[in-house]
Scaffold this motif. Structure first.
Motif, PDB file in Angstrom:
ATOM      1  N   GLN A 128       0.838  -1.177   0.000  1.00 28.38           N
ATOM      2  CA  GLN A 128       0.000   0.000   0.000  1.00 28.38           C
ATOM      3  C   GLN A 128       0.881   1.238   0.000  1.00 28.38           C
ATOM      4  N   VAL A 129       0.717   2.042  -1.020  1.00 29.28           N
ATOM      5  CA  VAL A 129       1.538   3.235  -1.145  1.00 29.28           C
ATOM      6  C   VAL A 129       1.096   4.287  -0.126  1.00 29.28           C
ATOM      7  N   GLN A 130       2.060   4.847   0.552  1.00 20.64           N
ATOM      8  CA  GLN A 130       1.782   5.912   1.515  1.00 20.64           C
ATOM      9  C   GLN A 130       2.756   7.054   1.310  1.00 20.64           C
ATOM     10  N   LEU A 131       2.240   8.259   1.458  1.00 18.10           N
ATOM     11  CA  LEU A 131       3.055   9.465   1.427  1.00 18.10           C
ATOM     12  C   LEU A 131       2.797  10.215   2.732  1.00 18.10           C
ATOM     13  N   VAL A 132       3.858  10.556   3.411  1.00 19.32           N
ATOM     14  CA  VAL A 132       3.713  11.266   4.668  1.00 19.32           C
ATOM     15  C   VAL A 132       4.502  12.559   4.594  1.00 19.32           C
ATOM     16  N   GLU A 133       3.777  13.676   4.676  1.00 17.12           N
ATOM     17  CA  GLU A 133       4.435  14.980   4.681  1.00 17.12           C
ATOM     18  C   GLU A 133       4.713  15.412   6.108  1.00 17.12           C
ATOM     19  N   SER A 157       7.823  -0.527  -5.093  1.00 17.22           N
ATOM     20  CA  SER A 157       9.160  -0.948  -5.481  1.00 17.22           C
ATOM     21  C   SER A 157       9.580  -0.400  -6.839  1.00 17.22           C
ATOM     22  N   LEU A 158       8.720   0.336  -7.483  1.00 14.05           N
ATOM     23  CA  LEU A 158       9.057   0.906  -8.785  1.00 14.05           C
ATOM     24  C   LEU A 158      10.146   1.957  -8.633  1.00 14.05           C
ATOM     25  N   SER A 159      11.014   2.013  -9.628  1.00 13.95           N
ATOM     26  CA  SER A 159      12.150   2.935  -9.519  1.00 13.95           C
ATOM     27  C   SER A 159      11.931   4.242 -10.268  1.00 13.95           C
ATOM     28  N   ASP A 160      11.021   4.240 -11.231  1.00 15.81           N
ATOM     29  CA  ASP A 160      10.773   5.476 -11.989  1.00 15.81           C
ATOM     30  C   ASP A 160       9.489   6.127 -11.486  1.00 15.81           C
ATOM     31  N   TYR A 161       9.664   7.283 -10.893  1.00 13.45           N
ATOM     32  CA  TYR A 161       8.487   8.010 -10.418  1.00 13.45           C
ATOM     33  C   TYR A 161       8.850   9.481 -10.292  1.00 13.45           C
ATOM     34  N   ASP A 189      16.244  11.998  -1.831  1.00 15.66           N
ATOM     35  CA  ASP A 189      17.129  10.963  -1.279  1.00 15.66           C
ATOM     36  C   ASP A 189      16.483   9.651  -1.674  1.00 15.66           C
ATOM     37  N   ASN A 190      16.953   9.082  -2.778  1.00 16.11           N
ATOM     38  CA  ASN A 190      16.327   7.858  -3.284  1.00 16.11           C
ATOM     39  C   ASN A 190      16.495   6.686  -2.321  1.00 16.11           C
ATOM     40  N   THR A 191      17.530   6.706  -1.511  1.00 15.31           N
ATOM     41  CA  THR A 191      17.735   5.598  -0.571  1.00 15.31           C
ATOM     42  C   THR A 191      16.643   5.582   0.494  1.00 15.31           C
TER      43      THR A 191
END
Length: 125
Positions: free
Chosen positions: A1-6, A28-32, A73-75
């Motif tokens: 489940q995708v989550q974004l936390v600001e 797990s997708l790398s291009d976004y 920070d992609n990591t």
């Protein structure tokens, strides 16, 4: 489940600075692309800045150029928005969104698949 936390919003005086963070998880997708948008009650949401995870290409609205800096920070799958020289007109709820399968940065909202809950930024003396 995708989550974004600001996080990182708050009250600051004109001329001050804030750094917003958008932490993404559940994919797990790398291009976004991750974009920051803002909205004031009674007005449409407007684009602020965006960045591509793969190319690092960026976009800034004219109203924030030279004052805001977006970085990634992609990591940590985290995007930051450094906001300097804040003005009262920057007051808004700031949202981050993520769009998958997009290499180059875009601020078209139809390209964004998920949104965070928003963080309030208030610039006032």
């Amino acid at each position: 489940q995708v989550q974004l936390v600001e996080s990182g919003g708050g009250l600051v005086q004109p001329g001050g600075s804030l750094r917003l963070s958008c932490a993404a998880s559940g994919f797990s997708l790398s291009d976004y692309v991750i974009g920051w948008f803002r909205q004031v009650p009674g007005k449409e949401r407007e684009e602020v800045s965006g960045i591509s995870s793969s190319t690092g290409s960026t976009y800034y609205a004219d109203s924030v150029k030279g004052r805001f800096t977006i970085s990634r920070d992609n990591t940590k799958s985290t995007v930051y928005l450094q906001m300097n020289s804040l003005k009262p007109e920057d007051t808004a709820v700031y949202y981050c969104g993520i769009g998958f399968g997009t290499v180059e940065v875009t601020m078209s909202e139809i390209a964004y698949d998920f949104w965070g809950q928003g963080t309030q930024v208030t610039v006032s003396s």
